[in-house]
Design a protein around this motif. Sequence first.
Motif, PDB file in Angstrom:
ATOM      1  N   VAL A 365      37.966  47.949  44.707  1.00 59.86           N
ATOM      2  CA  VAL A 365      37.614  46.548  44.450  1.00 59.86           C
ATOM      3  C   VAL A 365      38.588  45.951  43.439  1.00 59.86           C
ATOM      4  CG1 VAL A 365      35.886  45.025  43.413  1.00 59.86           C
ATOM      5  CG2 VAL A 365      35.176  46.778  45.035  1.00 59.86           C
ATOM      6  N   ALA A 366      38.821  46.675  42.339  1.00 59.49           N
ATOM      7  CA  ALA A 366      39.702  46.162  41.286  1.00 59.49           C
ATOM      8  C   ALA A 366      41.120  45.951  41.799  1.00 59.49           C
ATOM      9  CB  ALA A 366      39.694  47.125  40.100  1.00 59.49           C
ATOM     10  N   VAL A 367      41.642  46.933  42.530  1.00 55.75           N
ATOM     11  CA  VAL A 367      43.035  46.842  42.984  1.00 55.75           C
ATOM     12  C   VAL A 367      43.213  45.721  43.995  1.00 55.75           C
ATOM     13  CG1 VAL A 367      44.834  48.064  44.251  1.00 55.75           C
ATOM     14  CG2 VAL A 367      43.537  49.253  42.481  1.00 55.75           C
ATOM     15  N   THR A 368      42.331  45.645  44.989  1.00 55.68           N
ATOM     16  CA  THR A 368      42.472  44.580  45.990  1.00 55.68           C
ATOM     17  C   THR A 368      42.257  43.200  45.371  1.00 55.68           C
ATOM     18  OG1 THR A 368      40.157  44.955  46.632  1.00 55.68           O
ATOM     19  CG2 THR A 368      41.840  46.022  47.966  1.00 55.68           C
ATOM     20  N   PHE A 369      41.372  43.110  44.373  1.00 56.75           N
ATOM     21  CA  PHE A 369      41.153  41.812  43.719  1.00 56.75           C
ATOM     22  C   PHE A 369      42.382  41.398  42.916  1.00 56.75           C
ATOM     23  CE2 PHE A 369      39.189  38.965  40.513  1.00 56.75           C
ATOM     24  CZ  PHE A 369      38.635  38.044  41.387  1.00 56.75           C
ATOM     25  N   VAL A 370      43.033  42.358  42.253  1.00 52.74           N
ATOM     26  CA  VAL A 370      44.268  42.056  41.517  1.00 52.74           C
ATOM     27  C   VAL A 370      45.352  41.591  42.484  1.00 52.74           C
ATOM     28  CG1 VAL A 370      46.152  43.121  40.210  1.00 52.74           C
ATOM     29  CG2 VAL A 370      43.788  43.526  39.551  1.00 52.74           C
ATOM     30  N   PHE A 371      45.452  42.248  43.638  1.00 53.57           N
ATOM     31  CA  PHE A 371      46.424  41.817  44.641  1.00 53.57           C
ATOM     32  C   PHE A 371      46.117  40.394  45.109  1.00 53.57           C
ATOM     33  CE2 PHE A 371      47.479  46.397  45.926  1.00 53.57           C
ATOM     34  CZ  PHE A 371      48.678  46.354  45.227  1.00 53.57           C
ATOM     35  N   ALA A 372      44.834  40.079  45.300  1.00 48.85           N
ATOM     36  CA  ALA A 372      44.466  38.729  45.743  1.00 48.85           C
ATOM     37  C   ALA A 372      44.869  37.692  44.702  1.00 48.85           C
ATOM     38  CB  ALA A 372      42.961  38.667  46.020  1.00 48.85           C
ATOM     39  N   LEU A 373      44.603  37.979  43.412  1.00 51.82           N
ATOM     40  CA  LEU A 373      44.987  37.036  42.354  1.00 51.82           C
ATOM     41  C   LEU A 373      46.500  36.884  42.295  1.00 51.82           C
ATOM     42  CD1 LEU A 373      42.554  37.988  39.431  1.00 51.82           C
ATOM     43  CD2 LEU A 373      42.320  36.164  41.132  1.00 51.82           C
ATOM     44  N   ASN A 374      47.212  37.975  42.540  1.00 53.31           N
ATOM     45  CA  ASN A 374      48.673  37.892  42.563  1.00 53.31           C
ATOM     46  C   ASN A 374      49.145  36.948  43.665  1.00 53.31           C
ATOM     47  OD1 ASN A 374      51.180  39.702  44.076  1.00 53.31           O
ATOM     48  ND2 ASN A 374      51.527  38.745  42.081  1.00 53.31           N
ATOM     49  N   LEU A 375      48.531  37.058  44.839  1.00 48.86           N
ATOM     50  CA  LEU A 375      48.923  36.189  45.942  1.00 48.86           C
ATOM     51  C   LEU A 375      48.504  34.746  45.697  1.00 48.86           C
ATOM     52  CD1 LEU A 375      48.074  38.584  48.900  1.00 48.86           C
ATOM     53  CD2 LEU A 375      50.341  37.831  48.205  1.00 48.86           C
ATOM     54  N   LEU A 487      35.875  41.467  48.311  1.00 50.14           N
ATOM     55  CA  LEU A 487      34.445  41.131  48.277  1.00 50.14           C
ATOM     56  C   LEU A 487      33.645  42.053  49.190  1.00 50.14           C
ATOM     57  CD1 LEU A 487      34.599  37.223  48.264  1.00 50.14           C
ATOM     58  CD2 LEU A 487      34.324  38.788  46.323  1.00 50.14           C
ATOM     59  N   TRP A 488      34.229  42.404  50.348  1.00 49.87           N
ATOM     60  CA  TRP A 488      33.529  43.346  51.236  1.00 49.87           C
ATOM     61  C   TRP A 488      33.345  44.694  50.546  1.00 49.87           C
ATOM     62  CZ3 TRP A 488      36.091  47.736  53.476  1.00 49.87           C
ATOM     63  CH2 TRP A 488      35.245  48.520  54.270  1.00 49.87           C
ATOM     64  N   LEU A 489      34.402  45.175  49.883  1.00 47.20           N
ATOM     65  CA  LEU A 489      34.286  46.433  49.155  1.00 47.20           C
ATOM     66  C   LEU A 489      33.241  46.330  48.052  1.00 47.20           C
ATOM     67  CD1 LEU A 489      38.085  47.281  48.889  1.00 47.20           C
ATOM     68  CD2 LEU A 489      36.378  48.660  50.083  1.00 47.20           C
ATOM     69  N   ALA A 490      33.157  45.155  47.400  1.00 46.98           N
ATOM     70  CA  ALA A 490      32.169  44.975  46.329  1.00 46.98           C
ATOM     71  C   ALA A 490      30.743  45.067  46.871  1.00 46.98           C
ATOM     72  CB  ALA A 490      32.394  43.639  45.627  1.00 46.98           C
ATOM     73  N   MET A 504      25.508  40.316  42.157  1.00 47.27           N
ATOM     74  CA  MET A 504      26.092  39.690  40.972  1.00 47.27           C
ATOM     75  C   MET A 504      27.587  39.988  40.877  1.00 47.27           C
ATOM     76  SD  MET A 504      24.047  37.803  39.269  1.00 47.27           S
ATOM     77  CE  MET A 504      25.043  37.681  37.793  1.00 47.27           C
ATOM     78  N   ILE A 505      27.987  41.216  41.247  1.00 47.56           N
ATOM     79  CA  ILE A 505      29.418  41.554  41.216  1.00 47.56           C
ATOM     80  C   ILE A 505      30.190  40.668  42.191  1.00 47.56           C
ATOM     81  CG2 ILE A 505      31.094  43.366  41.768  1.00 47.56           C
ATOM     82  CD1 ILE A 505      29.018  45.403  40.792  1.00 47.56           C
ATOM     83  N   VAL A 506      29.646  40.489  43.396  1.00 46.84           N
ATOM     84  CA  VAL A 506      30.309  39.632  44.380  1.00 46.84           C
ATOM     85  C   VAL A 506      30.348  38.194  43.878  1.00 46.84           C
ATOM     86  CG1 VAL A 506      30.199  38.763  46.746  1.00 46.84           C
ATOM     87  CG2 VAL A 506      29.633  41.151  46.280  1.00 46.84           C
ATOM     88  N   LEU A 507      29.272  37.737  43.263  1.00 44.57           N
ATOM     89  CA  LEU A 507      29.231  36.368  42.739  1.00 44.57           C
ATOM     90  C   LEU A 507      30.295  36.164  41.662  1.00 44.57           C
ATOM     91  CD1 LEU A 507      27.933  33.570  42.452  1.00 44.57           C
ATOM     92  CD2 LEU A 507      26.253  34.596  40.888  1.00 44.57           C
ATOM     93  N   VAL A 508      30.413  37.100  40.744  1.00 44.52           N
ATOM     94  CA  VAL A 508      31.395  36.970  39.661  1.00 44.52           C
ATOM     95  C   VAL A 508      32.815  36.949  40.224  1.00 44.52           C
ATOM     96  CG1 VAL A 508      32.383  38.160  37.669  1.00 44.52           C
ATOM     97  CG2 VAL A 508      29.901  37.972  37.898  1.00 44.52           C
ATOM     98  N   LEU A 509      33.102  37.847  41.181  1.00 40.05           N
ATOM     99  CA  LEU A 509      34.436  37.861  41.777  1.00 40.05           C
ATOM    100  C   LEU A 509      34.724  36.561  42.511  1.00 40.05           C
ATOM    101  CD1 LEU A 509      34.658  41.527  43.170  1.00 40.05           C
ATOM    102  CD2 LEU A 509      35.616  40.623  41.051  1.00 40.05           C
ATOM    103  N   SER A 510      33.727  36.034  43.239  1.00 40.40           N
ATOM    104  CA  SER A 510      33.917  34.768  43.956  1.00 40.40           C
ATOM    105  C   SER A 510      34.208  33.632  42.983  1.00 40.40           C
ATOM    106  CB  SER A 510      32.664  34.444  44.782  1.00 40.40           C
ATOM    107  OG  SER A 510      32.356  35.471  45.687  1.00 40.40           O
ATOM    108  N   ALA A 511      33.473  33.610  41.884  1.00 38.39           N
ATOM    109  CA  ALA A 511      33.672  32.541  40.894  1.00 38.39           C
ATOM    110  C   ALA A 511      35.050  32.649  40.245  1.00 38.39           C
ATOM    111  CB  ALA A 511      32.570  32.618  39.841  1.00 38.39           C
ATOM    112  N   ILE A 512      35.472  33.877  39.920  1.00 37.18           N
ATOM    113  CA  ILE A 512      36.807  34.062  39.324  1.00 37.18           C
ATOM    114  C   ILE A 512      37.890  33.596  40.295  1.00 37.18           C
ATOM    115  CG2 ILE A 512      38.476  35.796  38.569  1.00 37.18           C
ATOM    116  CD1 ILE A 512      36.140  37.392  37.435  1.00 37.18           C
TER     117      ILE A 512
END
Length: 676
Positions: A365-375, A487-490, A504-512
């Motif tokens: 989750v952390a790695v794919t989310f970091v990649f998404a923010l990078n893109l 988000l799917w992994l979360a 809540m984890i999915v909600l926080v990631l979506s909001a970020i």
Amino acid sequence: MLNIFRGLFLLLLCGAGLAHAADSGWLTSPQNDHARIRLQAERGQERLYGLLTVELQPGWKTYWRSPGEGGVAPEINWQRGEKAQWYWPVPSRFDISGLTTQGYHQWVTIPMIITGHAGDALDGTLTLSTCSNVCVLTDYPLHLNLNHPVDPSFQDDFEQAMRTIPADGGISADLTAHLAGNQLVIAGTSPDGWRSPEVYFDPLDGGILPGEPRVQVEGTALTVTAPVTDEWGDIPTTLAGKTLSFVLTNNGQAQQTTLTVGPDTAAVRDDPPMNLGQMLLFALLGGLILNLMPCVLPVLGMKLSTVLHAGTDRRKIRLRFLATSAGILFSFALLAAMVTALKLTGAALGWGIQFQNPWFIGLMVAVTFVFALNLFGVFSVLMPSTLAGRMATAGGSGTFGSFCEGVFATLLATPCSAPFLGTAVAFALGAPLAALWLIFIALGIGMAGPWLLVAMVPKIALLLPRPGRWMNGVKTLLALLMLASSLWLATLLAQHVGERNGGMIVLVLSAIALVAFVCTAERRGAFFALVLALLAALSGFQLHAVLRTAPASAADAEASIRWQPLSEAAIAQALADGKRVFIDISADWCVTCKVNELRVLNQPEIIAALNLPDVVALRGDWSKPSDAIAAFLQQRGRYAIPFNQLYGPGQAAGEILPPLLDKHTLLTALNRAKGE
């Protein structure tokens, strides 16, 4: 029950006063100087209590009540027609002249209860078979004078001997048995685990004899397989409904066990078995097809982004695709090493089981989310040379980034079971370590094939349109794909931390992600408003899901399959009732399973067919580690999910369905299972 019985007859011995005892003394035979025997007896109320002791020289054995593939069990022919109930200690297993037998070496004391006796003497003949390189059948005449004085140690000796007899219970285990091809399979789970378990069989009805068992332990799951033949050496056509008796030992305990054999299943291996060459070809094809699975699409998008940044530089394109291929091959080698360690430690095996670990899911989750923010452009400026900075920029530039793409493409591909993949993985996990490594490397070469092709012919990548403003829109789309993966992994964490916490984890990631997109608004193209609306809607929907507490409605329950828990006993009961059985093993992390649910299992005609009165739908959830499910799959020669199987009057052995279901195939198989 046996423990209660022990106490009762010891009480009877004490109550009887032990008035008289008898002892044959140690007896030998001129025909057999390798053994000596002794029979002791004590009067009780309307019965005698006996102890038969056999001492053997080193290298010699005698036999248990069920000798196995050769030998004769000890037997006493009583002169006055007495009857004896023998209580047999746990035997050992040994080979004599290539035959697997069950019995005792050095010495053994066998307690017995003798009834139907009258008079002051006990007479009979013991026939004893003893074997080393040769076997000797010896008769020992027995005469005991029951008026002899009491042996003060007899009661203690008898009680000690009874403690060696397997009880009717004591081992906490859920056991089932069935015939798979020419193999008798016993499967069981024990919450206490297994430590050096052994199984000693009695013959089944009809002279059907199990051969030497092969015992496998994986966590709390036990699997015992043994070849079976009848008295003519032929394979029985069925064992369903027969009574199986055996002694099971575990961690110093022994239990007498009786099971009713369940319905026959397909053999674990096809006959003839596929060879290593065929499996390597299947592995290459399975790895190649993994590139088309939805799990890998986000990484393909990342690779597309790197190609666009490389422009027309063929050397740069070649290096990056070679680096991606290296990442894929490295990851498959890592998976092979992990599976090797699991095999050597006896742990459960399966394709994608790392997604049962919440720490692994959290890392992904952390790695794919970091990649998404990078893109999204949040890390458009290079950070200091730290691990976090390198991970954040890995998707955008350099051979290291391309290597990481290959690694994560492999890790994201493991929840998918593609055609040919399941067969190759099943063969690999059951094969020797050398074959396992060859197949996993072949899987890696197959998956890396398209990337290697581009590395060899960079002109293929140059067919993409020239870089331009449109690339900003493509990059945003790629960011959304990677965010969707994150988000799917979360959502998979909900199995481990609870539905509300997972939401809540999915909600926080979506909001970020929403905030990150807004903060980089000036870099967006024409469809910025649409993407912003999508992210806002996603955050709002997830907030509603977290706050919602209402249970599912009755209408929702009626519009779904009435699943029951999966077990061998449930299969046996359904077949005994003349019903069809549909088995589905899936997991939240299994993408192919979700595709099957969406395309097939959630369709109205399939729901109606599986809810018919003569159909029992059984589901196993492998989202979390389950030794029972791992053993269930292994018995059927499978290690990957989705797994679907059908039983019925017309499919007593069970029909395993393809990994990717379709409605026509499933409905046809259901009709075929009727046997009409």
